[in-house]
Design a protein around this motif. Sequence first.
Motif, mmCIF file in Angstrom:
data_model
loop_
_atom_site.group_PDB
_atom_site.id
_atom_site.type_symbol
_atom_site.label_atom_id
_atom_site.label_comp_id
_atom_site.label_asym_id
_atom_site.label_seq_id
_atom_site.Cartn_x
_atom_site.Cartn_y
_atom_site.Cartn_z
ATOM 1 N N GLN A 1 -6.640 4.761 7.251
ATOM 2 C CA GLN A 1 -5.214 5.005 7.058
ATOM 3 C C GLN A 1 -4.435 4.845 8.368
ATOM 4 N N THR B 1 -8.225 9.326 7.330
ATOM 5 C CA THR B 1 -9.266 8.486 7.924
ATOM 6 C C THR B 1 -8.702 7.480 8.935
ATOM 7 N N GLN C 1 -13.357 -1.677 5.868
ATOM 8 C CA GLN C 1 -13.466 -0.718 4.765
ATOM 9 C C GLN C 1 -14.277 0.510 5.185
ATOM 10 N N ILE D 1 0.860 -1.182 0.000
ATOM 11 C CA ILE D 1 0.000 0.000 0.000
ATOM 12 C C ILE D 1 0.901 1.237 0.000
ATOM 13 N N ASN D 2 0.576 2.179 -0.829
ATOM 14 C CA ASN D 2 1.300 3.451 -0.865
ATOM 15 C C ASN D 2 0.791 4.356 0.252
ATOM 16 N N ASP D 3 1.673 4.791 1.095
ATOM 17 C CA ASP D 3 1.243 5.663 2.183
ATOM 18 C C ASP D 3 2.069 6.937 2.137
ATOM 19 N N PRO D 4 1.420 8.095 2.126
ATOM 20 C CA PRO D 4 2.187 9.338 2.044
ATOM 21 C C PRO D 4 3.132 9.531 3.229
ATOM 22 N N ARG E 1 -12.833 3.861 6.065
ATOM 23 C CA ARG E 1 -12.519 4.854 5.032
ATOM 24 C C ARG E 1 -13.456 6.056 5.104
#
Lengths: 427, 427, 427, 427
Positions: free
Chosen positions: A71, A68, A47, A22-25, A50
Amino acid sequence: MKPIDNSTFSILSPVKSKLKIINDPVYGFIKIPSELVYDLIAHPVFQRLRRIKQLGLTHYVYPGAMHTRFQHAIGAAHLMDLAIQDIRLKGMEITEEESEAALIAILLHDIGHGPFSHALEESIIEKLSHEDLSDIIMHMLNKEYDGKLTLAIKIFNNKYKKNFLHQLVSSQLDMDRMDYLRRDSFYTGVTEGIIGSDRIIKMLNVVDDQLVVEAKGIYSIEKFLIARRLMYWQVYFHKTVIAAEILMVKLLQRAKKLVLEGEKLFSTHALQYFLENSVSKNDLITNTSEIIGQFISLDDDDIMVSAKSWSLHHDRILSMLAGNLINRVLPKIKIQKGPFYEKSLKQIREQVRKELNWPEKDIDYLVFTDTILNYAYSEENDTIKILHNTGELEDISRASDIFNVDVLFKSEKKYFLCYPKNCNIMY
Amino acid sequence: MKPIDNSTFSILSPVKSKLKIINDPVYGFIKIPSELVYDLIAHPVFQRLRRIKQLGLTHYVYPGAMHTRFQHAIGAAHLMDLAIQDIRLKGMEITEEESEAALIAILLHDIGHGPFSHALEESIIEKLSHEDLSDIIMHMLNKEYDGKLTLAIKIFNNKYKKNFLHQLVSSQLDMDRMDYLRRDSFYTGVTEGIIGSDRIIKMLNVVDDQLVVEAKGIYSIEKFLIARRLMYWQVYFHKTVIAAEILMVKLLQRAKKLVLEGEKLFSTHALQYFLENSVSKNDLITNTSEIIGQFISLDDDDIMVSAKSWSLHHDRILSMLAGNLINRVLPKIKIQKGPFYEKSLKQIREQVRKELNWPEKDIDYLVFTDTILNYAYSEENDTIKILHNTGELEDISRASDIFNVDVLFKSEKKYFLCYPKNCNIMY
Amino acid sequence: MKPIDNSTFSILSPVKSKLKIINDPVYGFIKIPSELVYDLIAHPVFQRLRRIKQLGLTHYVYPGAMHTRFQHAIGAAHLMDLAIQDIRLKGMEITEEESEAALIAILLHDIGHGPFSHALEESIIEKLSHEDLSDIIMHMLNKEYDGKLTLAIKIFNNKYKKNFLHQLVSSQLDMDRMDYLRRDSFYTGVTEGIIGSDRIIKMLNVVDDQLVVEAKGIYSIEKFLIARRLMYWQVYFHKTVIAAEILMVKLLQRAKKLVLEGEKLFSTHALQYFLENSVSKNDLITNTSEIIGQFISLDDDDIMVSAKSWSLHHDRILSMLAGNLINRVLPKIKIQKGPFYEKSLKQIREQVRKELNWPEKDIDYLVFTDTILNYAYSEENDTIKILHNTGELEDISRASDIFNVDVLFKSEKKYFLCYPKNCNIMY
Amino acid sequence: MKPIDNSTFSILSPVKSKLKIINDPVYGFIKIPSELVYDLIAHPVFQRLRRIKQLGLTHYVYPGAMHTRFQHAIGAAHLMDLAIQDIRLKGMEITEEESEAALIAILLHDIGHGPFSHALEESIIEKLSHEDLSDIIMHMLNKEYDGKLTLAIKIFNNKYKKNFLHQLVSSQLDMDRMDYLRRDSFYTGVTEGIIGSDRIIKMLNVVDDQLVVEAKGIYSIEKFLIARRLMYWQVYFHKTVIAAEILMVKLLQRAKKLVLEGEKLFSTHALQYFLENSVSKNDLITNTSEIIGQFISLDDDDIMVSAKSWSLHHDRILSMLAGNLINRVLPKIKIQKGPFYEKSLKQIREQVRKELNWPEKDIDYLVFTDTILNYAYSEENDTIKILHNTGELEDISRASDIFNVDVLFKSEKKYFLCYPKNCNIMY
């Protein structure tokens, strides 16, 4: 868990894909370490996170704070993964099974959170604590997954022999706050709140089944504590954030009152349920599946669309509060250490009443005073242990000579007063 | 603009505060340069952008992508501020009035966007373009603010003599895409998409009333173009994002069909309005205030809560599509450069029909093929001019020898095919 | 300033270019605001700071710490520029002339620094303080620039009526430490030391000609103080850094001793000068131009190449110390709060003497004890004032209840003991 | 390796400590994975890289570019560690021994670099290539470490059966350039050069013993190529950087000429050696230990202190060139695609001669023309292979339609002309 149509779900359930990143900032790439973890993340109950912002209405002050609980939960699980790897390197044995369980425990630690937790707990779901709800939902999931979550639940509830695993989930240095402090400061743009989570994690160790910090990490801990304090007053208890939350509380209280009086209000099904029913803790036991079913289909959107509709309602109080919430017209707020004088309050009430031509009996929706408690500290009676090179453990309050520890670990109560922004009040 | 109860609003309208700074995770501190700009931001029509995500359902792939059109509009205005300051330093005169107008033009450039723009424009509001809506709303605001937005509107519509101000609002190098490329890459965590917006802005200049880039910025422009391309294929046209949007299109098409057939569906007022009425461009002229009123009270939340409710509806197609959308159970998607064989499609349809026991006439909700067009390039017939030290201007396509310019500036069409994830289809 | 051949210099002196921007990894683009500032930066006396590392031997612990006093001085000047702009916005008048002077004052505040300041001041230039040298060099430059630096020097020496300008140059919240804390944490990679310099600068104000911090900045100040403390113990007083510096002190002491005894050592001209001459404060007055001439041609490189050569010298002490310095073979170091027992010291000396077969009279080059003083705090008797909304000023020590202020502002003395790494010593 | 006094070294050699983590500003924490790697880093031959800047005189344009070959080598080794872990996860077997060897190969790949490589290779050590020197030094180290580097050397020289390990050390996508592009852009502050090294590494795979990139990484590769190009022209071939390097070449050529003519110049021992001796490739074989001994004691500092001294020399050419180098008084430089007209050159020479009253025979030290070759591309005849989902491999030049591949992979020659800055030349 009723609202999810299981027949539908079974037809097109999340495929057992190999997707593992998963791409996480905040952290870059996050690996999903196992299929069970992947399945839990794909589950409708997860889910749904989210649709629940981590910081509720805080984005009214810091527009970036749209992140959220979804995340956050995944971020905390990622830190758990790193922490376990580092602790293992120091010679502590942690089995694969324990590792996955600890990771699941932190992944699900907030699964019982609803939308705008604080506001709703002070208005329409006063009797349901998110801790109880988390517990129930975890057990439901455990059933669905044939008992594969049993160890995770044990760790979550501190019933497992290896106590330090629980401490990684819930303690002064748990992965929950490691993630939320860092993530919240990232998204709010309050860069000063950024903590050195990677360094702190590198400094963790386990002594006598207790999570401790190695001595050379003491300055990182000092900085962690001070950054936490900064985040509390600059973000979590920012007065405009409090004003927004209070506005929501008042709105929901009004809506519930009207509904109980028989007034017809537009609202989504799940919100309707909680406006009509004052669910008690006991109901939760006797009527679990219905209540949980409704609860997990409630999210931020339900509140906001209903408020948007209410802003056009004929009840003047409801429509004004709702319109103000939707359009970010927030009450003016004063915060101070002691209580406000009753005399001043009276004057303000009187003035608002006149200026807005407002009925006296409803003035409390516009002018009110209450307290906030920096409870985040008060509920923590555990502390942080520093591990010296000699092997000795010392409490951070003694190991660090810099802080007035009383202040740092004591809960702090403040008083606030709210009144409409545009009334011409000198205070 | 009906849904906002003006009487209420006038009582507690946003105070003319001195607040001038916004914390932004991307740029740090953003100064609000004037009271008019502050008032526009505080206006309900602008505040509503807080409830419209910039990237729609993209967060189903990149969970961080929760940022809103509100943040983007303010960010673009901030870049406009910087660009104007830098261009002034190069000797170009820009008055205070022009500066504020250009800033407002970019602030409001997306004011006509509704929720999930692409999906809605392909299902329930096919006839309303966000450009038309932006135009109408700007004029309404201009009326409300006694003509103070006149110059901004001129710049926006390229009717103002200083053409380069319009180019800052809308062109290959406008502040719109400077902000969104940077912001989208920040929030998705696709760090490779990050463009050097500060450097590009420093390299901007104006020659013959035309926005140009100084020669030493040529490599930055090359990188900007390639980063943009990367963002297109890695984010905007990520196949899973497309699958999610298509799912939403199918869902809204089904909902509209049912409503028009007289079926009763739960939905919010504004969504109900657009499900029941097929608003034409002409209606927008004859019935402006009603349509705009409904439109501006429609946001992401309306779609999501309605879908959540529909997931329990007795219409099997509606409930399945809705449940899948809410729970992120996305169709499988294939993308390729040419069309799919009708024969293969037929086979897949047949297989899905059997596996799911699905009525033949409704198979198109589950199996479908369509095209995507990288229209972002095609609609741009302006280009980027490089200013050489000699004073000559040269098109980037000639100034840079590295690109196949045909490829870079040509629109690109791809074909995709969707079918249910769990059907046992070999393709 | 002798070593610069002025005739040569005048032929090809730095052109009065338009170059106005410097790329800085910490702040991005830095604008050079005036031609005079540009000329000062281009001056050989300032260019020489490129060859003096900001943190001396700290890169032996943090390899990234290669940044120079050149970069720091420009960074601090940049922050001065920002601070002045922000203070002006708050209504404080600062003329263009004052602004340039304050900027020059901070630009040149360290101009009298030589290489490895602390080490050299404890070995070969004990009598020359960098403050005295800065003062002299500034006056020389002022002469060269026809008095254009007069106001800058006044501000630097706190002789100018607007006291707060001096405070921006030198006080608890000066731009010097704003830059060095941020820059040092950036280059060492000790990210926890990063301070919110932009936020603190935004919170600065001037009351009664005094630099103060607005109340809402209090948590930023707390964090600044704690980050500073962290940097002290984690970087500036890192025990390995101290060990490296001590090694250099011992080496230079040995070299000077040998030179004074008539031994011939390779060294650069400038280093030779200071090895041969024990320059007194008085010499600096009577023989200014010669001493300054030598001093400004001394930099990090002179020390390192000489040490490299000495590592092959026949004097066993010199060669060993020099080889160890060059090859990063650092003494082992113990740090504690109280003094070491003489008895233990004796034992260690004895053991080292035996193991290395080392002459007793020279054992002090290998085994020694001394103290370090956290002087950075002790020399500061000014404090930080918080400006409350009421207009009242309060000392940070009272405004913030969190710290043991005694600890935070008191100098701290620690004892250390060094001995060769590989001797088999149990301590 | 003569200059290191081994007797001394053996007494206080680097202890076999447990230190395993290095703080790096670019990547955060870097783990040293084995004792052998630690020992190699601690070795004087490697420690010496601390005194050789990665980018030579580039800091004259980008002041932050002070980072060293020491930092780069460790960074590249760190990326090797990550790459190997990721490739293993994809099912490729790599033994612990191979992993350590690949890591050592990249750690030592630049071990033969001297100070200001390009400048010295064009002036005083024209016959010694750093590749040859690296090879010799690696073999000397291998001897010292009892053959433990044999596999590393094989991989380095592409003699090991697993060819992809060599490709990780040296190819279009090797860890060398992954690190230097990222590190150089970090330290110069040219943020646009930042490449997504972590993403590219995640996309690497091995097919038929060949390093390939998975198809979904294609846009990352495009961006990598374009960022590399940007770094070349914006940093590595920045015209002011070239001017500075040329100045150093001219200075060293002059110094060598004078020395060979019998003139006495101050210089450090190692530099003296190379000024006096024109070492041939053959000498390197017959006299290895002396030459290598001198070579590894030569670093940036030797050149700079000698130049500083030469700036006072009576030879007017030497002193002017040296003073200009030290004080950053750089020649003016013109760069163009074709050669300069001989007629113009003649005019400029004549004018400079007159203005500076310069002897005609020495005018070539001030006015000269030459070419630069973007050799970084030309020497690479390997290419980048894209791995499609179908298993097919395709050359990036075909897989990506965006580039004019001819341009991207072809070496590029440019002509430049230098002349003194302050001569009043119109060109």
